[in-house]
Design a protein around this motif. Sequence first.
Motif, PDB file in Angstrom:
ATOM      1  N   ILE A 159     -18.568  17.953  97.832  1.00  0.00           N
ATOM      2  CA  ILE A 159     -17.460  18.440  98.652  1.00  0.00           C
ATOM      3  C   ILE A 159     -16.148  18.150  97.935  1.00  0.00           C
ATOM      4  N   ILE A 160     -15.456  19.209  97.513  1.00  0.00           N
ATOM      5  CA  ILE A 160     -14.202  19.092  96.773  1.00  0.00           C
ATOM      6  C   ILE A 160     -13.049  19.109  97.760  1.00  0.00           C
ATOM      7  N   GLY A 161     -12.237  18.058  97.735  1.00  0.00           N
ATOM      8  CA  GLY A 161     -11.090  18.063  98.635  1.00  0.00           C
ATOM      9  C   GLY A 161     -10.378  16.730  98.715  1.00  0.00           C
ATOM     10  N   LYS A 162      -9.066  16.741  98.393  1.00  0.00           N
ATOM     11  CA  LYS A 162      -8.230  15.556  98.560  1.00  0.00           C
ATOM     12  C   LYS A 162      -7.482  15.594  99.887  1.00  0.00           C
ATOM     13  N   ASN A 163      -7.567  16.715 100.571  1.00  0.00           N
ATOM     14  CA  ASN A 163      -6.900  16.894 101.854  1.00  0.00           C
ATOM     15  C   ASN A 163      -7.281  15.764 102.812  1.00  0.00           C
ATOM     16  N   ASN A 164      -6.291  15.249 103.534  1.00  0.00           N
ATOM     17  CA  ASN A 164      -6.529  14.108 104.421  1.00  0.00           C
ATOM     18  C   ASN A 164      -7.601  14.389 105.459  1.00  0.00           C
ATOM     19  N   ARG A 165      -7.551  15.600 106.057  1.00  0.00           N
ATOM     20  CA  ARG A 165      -8.536  15.939 107.101  1.00  0.00           C
ATOM     21  C   ARG A 165      -9.938  16.023 106.523  1.00  0.00           C
ATOM     22  N   LEU A 329      -9.064  27.046 104.477  1.00  0.00           N
ATOM     23  CA  LEU A 329      -8.459  26.798 103.172  1.00  0.00           C
ATOM     24  C   LEU A 329      -6.937  26.904 103.225  1.00  0.00           C
ATOM     25  N   ARG A 330      -6.397  27.772 104.088  1.00  0.00           N
ATOM     26  CA  ARG A 330      -4.939  27.941 104.166  1.00  0.00           C
ATOM     27  C   ARG A 330      -4.252  26.681 104.684  1.00  0.00           C
ATOM     28  N   GLU A 331      -5.034  25.774 105.326  1.00  0.00           N
ATOM     29  CA  GLU A 331      -4.472  24.522 105.823  1.00  0.00           C
ATOM     30  C   GLU A 331      -4.764  23.349 104.890  1.00  0.00           C
ATOM     31  N   ARG A 332      -5.330  23.628 103.744  1.00  0.00           N
ATOM     32  CA  ARG A 332      -5.599  22.573 102.748  1.00  0.00           C
ATOM     33  C   ARG A 332      -5.333  23.132 101.347  1.00  0.00           C
ATOM     34  N   ARG A 333      -4.149  23.732 101.193  1.00  0.00           N
ATOM     35  CA  ARG A 333      -3.815  24.412  99.948  1.00  0.00           C
ATOM     36  C   ARG A 333      -3.788  23.462  98.753  1.00  0.00           C
ATOM     37  N   GLU A 334      -3.570  22.173  99.011  1.00  0.00           N
ATOM     38  CA  GLU A 334      -3.548  21.216  97.900  1.00  0.00           C
ATOM     39  C   GLU A 334      -4.895  21.100  97.215  1.00  0.00           C
ATOM     40  N   LEU A 459      -0.221  16.838  94.005  1.00  0.00           N
ATOM     41  CA  LEU A 459       0.299  18.202  94.057  1.00  0.00           C
ATOM     42  C   LEU A 459       1.784  18.231  93.703  1.00  0.00           C
ATOM     43  N   LEU A 460       2.535  17.207  94.151  1.00  0.00           N
ATOM     44  CA  LEU A 460       3.949  17.138  93.805  1.00  0.00           C
ATOM     45  C   LEU A 460       4.113  16.962  92.295  1.00  0.00           C
ATOM     46  N   GLN A 461       3.251  16.139  91.691  1.00  0.00           N
ATOM     47  CA  GLN A 461       3.310  15.964  90.245  1.00  0.00           C
ATOM     48  C   GLN A 461       3.006  17.270  89.509  1.00  0.00           C
ATOM     49  N   TYR A 462       2.092  18.046  90.084  1.00  0.00           N
ATOM     50  CA  TYR A 462       1.792  19.364  89.507  1.00  0.00           C
ATOM     51  C   TYR A 462       3.028  20.264  89.544  1.00  0.00           C
ATOM     52  N   TYR A 463       3.737  20.266  90.701  1.00  0.00           N
ATOM     53  CA  TYR A 463       4.949  21.085  90.821  1.00  0.00           C
ATOM     54  C   TYR A 463       6.031  20.593  89.871  1.00  0.00           C
ATOM     55  N   MET A 464       6.156  19.264  89.717  1.00  0.00           N
ATOM     56  CA  MET A 464       7.172  18.720  88.809  1.00  0.00           C
ATOM     57  C   MET A 464       6.908  19.164  87.369  1.00  0.00           C
ATOM     58  N   LYS A 465       5.625  19.159  86.994  1.00  0.00           N
ATOM     59  CA  LYS A 465       5.262  19.614  85.657  1.00  0.00           C
ATOM     60  C   LYS A 465       5.549  21.107  85.502  1.00  0.00           C
ATOM     61  N   LYS A 466       5.227  21.866  86.555  1.00  0.00           N
ATOM     62  CA  LYS A 466       5.426  23.319  86.528  1.00  0.00           C
ATOM     63  C   LYS A 466       6.906  23.667  86.347  1.00  0.00           C
TER      64      LYS A 466
END
Length: 470
Positions: A159-165, A329-334, A459-466
């Motif tokens: 199960i792939i997912g870092k999402n809190n839920r 998936l739209r509620e766990r975009r990260e 995800l924030l680190q990904y955006y910072m790199k982007k």
Amino acid sequence: MPEQHDLKNILSLESIKNIFDTLDEGILIVDRECRIMFYNRTLSHFEGLDASLVVGKTIFEVFPSITPEESTLYRVVMTGKPIKGRFQQYFNYKGKQIKTVNTTIPITDRSEIIGALEVSRDISVILDLSEKVVNLQQGFGCKSTRSKNVGLKYNFDNIIGKNNRIQEIIGILKKASQTTSSILIYGETGTGKELFAQSIHNASPRKNMPFIAQNCATLPESILEGILFGTTRGSFTGAIDKPGLFEQADGGTILLDEINNMGHALQTKLLRVLQEGVVRRLGDVTDIPVDVRIIATTNEKPSKLLESGKLKQDLFFRLSVIYVEIPPLRERREDIYDLVYYFIKKYNEKFNKNVSGIQEDVIDIFQEYTWPGNVRELEHVIEALMNYVDEGQIKREHLRFLSFGAFKNYIEKETPVFTGVQFKKRIFDYEKNLIVEVINSTQGNITKAAQKMGIKRQLLQYYMKKYGIR
């Protein structure tokens, strides 16, 4: 009335015959003596009989394996009461086995019964495939193969997912896997409900016992009942002594997928299994004890099912001892980034390719899309793209090869947005400035900035790199 007069002119005997001949269902009409008066082309096709050979004969001459007591047509002619959704299995005079679900209604004239009409749906192929799946799942009943669980391949590590839920659900289900409590899983189509169900079984003390899955939406209720609870010889035409899925899953787990499509009569029988731990085969009077853990899934919200009456309240309470909702998936975009690379790795191995990754502008498109088909749709998109790329990265230009689904329609609709250089730069600058503003408000604390934005630190680190933010 003029309308009725016009309708009579349109619905002549010939036009009615033509309509019946174009239907996908078989149509059979008999008179008071059960002589066949009409036999449409569809019925002729799947029974292998020509109408000219059967019209004028009684149903017992054409179908010698059926007795008057077993014939739905005969019973309706005699009683005047309709019979709906009845499963029949019989042999025609050529020896071909026929499996149908029939609805039979009386034909009356001034309150007098003058015949009956039967609508038949051929389910031979569906039923044969279902039985093959059942045989595979339970190892043809052999104890030496029961622990192999053909097709059972998922566990919580898949199960792939870092999402809190998602992480919270995994934690709940890992604990619940060690008990025998029933579990109800709600999630939209494509969210991976069976993946969670298999993971529960594989983490449980029952992992070496059978895991059997049955979709409750694919078969008529009369057939599903026999598959779940078993049959006894004589319970219906052609029935044999055969254990149902609950008996075959004894000691293990049974997954009832899309339980929201199960009728009330069957829900009542399922409730008895949950309450008393016994099953009774169709046509039998003996209870058989079973030790089966039940996991049920639904793609409709239970609150709506209860409100509409589709799901019995007492069954819901029994099933939902443990209840979880899988987020779309739209509620766990990260998780999209990790899922994309998981599927790239999977299809690299499966297709013997060497695709290294995916361009960031394609990930941006994936992040904007709503994914109505959820993780399953994302996997299908990646699989399709992997057919056109042998190595290197998946690029935006490869999206034009997609030829199916909602994502393809979305790409075509949104093409001007993604090709407008000026518009894209404005979006780029806006997002970059917004992120910088949030980071500055936390004095450069990335963890706090991510919390303020409601996203994961990664995800924030990904955006910072982007966006080239240091």
